[in-house]
Every structure is written in structure tokens, then in C-alpha cells.
Design a protein around this motif. Sequence first.
Motif, PDB file in Angstrom:
ATOM      1  N   PHE A 200      28.998  93.378   6.561  1.00 53.04           N
ATOM      2  CA  PHE A 200      28.965  93.050   7.988  1.00 53.04           C
ATOM      3  C   PHE A 200      30.223  92.295   8.388  1.00 53.04           C
ATOM      4  O   PHE A 200      30.878  92.633   9.388  1.00 53.04           O
ATOM      5  N   ILE A 201      30.582  91.290   7.621  1.00 51.17           N
ATOM      6  CA  ILE A 201      31.770  90.491   7.937  1.00 51.17           C
ATOM      7  C   ILE A 201      33.024  91.354   7.854  1.00 51.17           C
ATOM      8  O   ILE A 201      33.905  91.271   8.722  1.00 51.17           O
ATOM      9  N   ASP A 202      33.109  92.216   6.863  1.00 46.19           N
ATOM     10  CA  ASP A 202      34.268  93.097   6.723  1.00 46.19           C
ATOM     11  C   ASP A 202      34.412  94.015   7.934  1.00 46.19           C
ATOM     12  O   ASP A 202      35.499  94.161   8.491  1.00 46.19           O
ATOM     13  N   ARG A 203      33.307  94.637   8.361  1.00 44.18           N
ATOM     14  CA  ARG A 203      33.346  95.515   9.540  1.00 44.18           C
ATOM     15  C   ARG A 203      33.744  94.737  10.791  1.00 44.18           C
ATOM     16  O   ARG A 203      34.519  95.221  11.613  1.00 44.18           O
ATOM     17  N   ALA A 204      33.215  93.539  10.928  1.00 48.36           N
ATOM     18  CA  ALA A 204      33.535  92.718  12.095  1.00 48.36           C
ATOM     19  C   ALA A 204      35.022  92.380  12.125  1.00 48.36           C
ATOM     20  O   ALA A 204      35.662  92.440  13.186  1.00 48.36           O
ATOM     21  N   LEU A 205      35.592  92.027  10.985  1.00 50.06           N
ATOM     22  CA  LEU A 205      37.015  91.704  10.926  1.00 50.06           C
ATOM     23  C   LEU A 205      37.876  92.924  11.231  1.00 50.06           C
ATOM     24  O   LEU A 205      38.902  92.810  11.914  1.00 50.06           O
ATOM     25  N   GLU A 206      37.452  94.097  10.767  1.00 50.88           N
ATOM     26  CA  GLU A 206      38.178  95.328  11.087  1.00 50.88           C
ATOM     27  C   GLU A 206      38.132  95.602  12.584  1.00 50.88           C
ATOM     28  O   GLU A 206      39.150  95.957  13.190  1.00 50.88           O
ATOM     29  N   GLN A 207      36.969  95.438  13.201  1.00 52.67           N
ATOM     30  CA  GLN A 207      36.828  95.646  14.644  1.00 52.67           C
ATOM     31  C   GLN A 207      37.713  94.672  15.410  1.00 52.67           C
ATOM     32  O   GLN A 207      38.372  95.045  16.385  1.00 52.67           O
ATOM     33  N   SER A 208      37.716  93.440  14.994  1.00 52.92           N
ATOM     34  CA  SER A 208      38.512  92.411  15.644  1.00 52.92           C
ATOM     35  C   SER A 208      40.001  92.748  15.562  1.00 52.92           C
ATOM     36  O   SER A 208      40.728  92.627  16.554  1.00 52.92           O
ATOM     37  N   GLU A 209      40.450  93.176  14.402  1.00 56.55           N
ATOM     38  CA  GLU A 209      41.846  93.543  14.211  1.00 56.55           C
ATOM     39  C   GLU A 209      42.235  94.733  15.097  1.00 56.55           C
ATOM     40  O   GLU A 209      43.283  94.736  15.715  1.00 56.55           O
ATOM     41  N   GLU A 210      41.355  95.745  15.165  1.00 60.45           N
ATOM     42  CA  GLU A 210      41.614  96.908  16.013  1.00 60.45           C
ATOM     43  C   GLU A 210      41.698  96.495  17.488  1.00 60.45           C
ATOM     44  O   GLU A 210      42.561  96.966  18.220  1.00 60.45           O
ATOM     45  N   LYS A 211      40.790  95.635  17.901  1.00 64.38           N
ATOM     46  CA  LYS A 211      40.779  95.177  19.295  1.00 64.38           C
ATOM     47  C   LYS A 211      42.065  94.429  19.628  1.00 64.38           C
ATOM     48  O   LYS A 211      42.659  94.622  20.689  1.00 64.38           O
TER      49      LYS A 211
END
Length: 63
Positions: free
Chosen positions: A48-59
Amino acid sequence: MKNRMARNAETFVVKIADNKSATWQGSVTWMEEQSEQDFRSAIELIKFIDRALEQSEEKKKQQ
């Protein structure tokens, strides 16, 4: 380097409710997105944390 890390930081609140089968169960809240998810194992928490960090980076790249 410190300033760069601080700008890219995300906040997660992890609540451990139980410890069964040698792993954690509980919930995690991604504060910046007000997104909460239950997890049944430490690996689910990490995913979950990994996906969230990826989303944040993309944003951040789109801005």
C-alpha cells in the motif's frame, strides 16, 4: 538534499490492531490523500505504501 526529501515526504499513520500468524494486521491512513486501507499482513502494508508513493511521484511529475 534534506529539503528535497522533505518536499517529497508523505505521511502514513499505521495502526496495528493485532499480531497473528507472525505478522501485523491493522489499518494505514495516507494523510495527504485521506485514504485509509486495512491490511492483513506486513507485506500488504508495504505494498500500500509503495503504491501510494508511486502515485504521489506521478502526480508531482504532472504538475
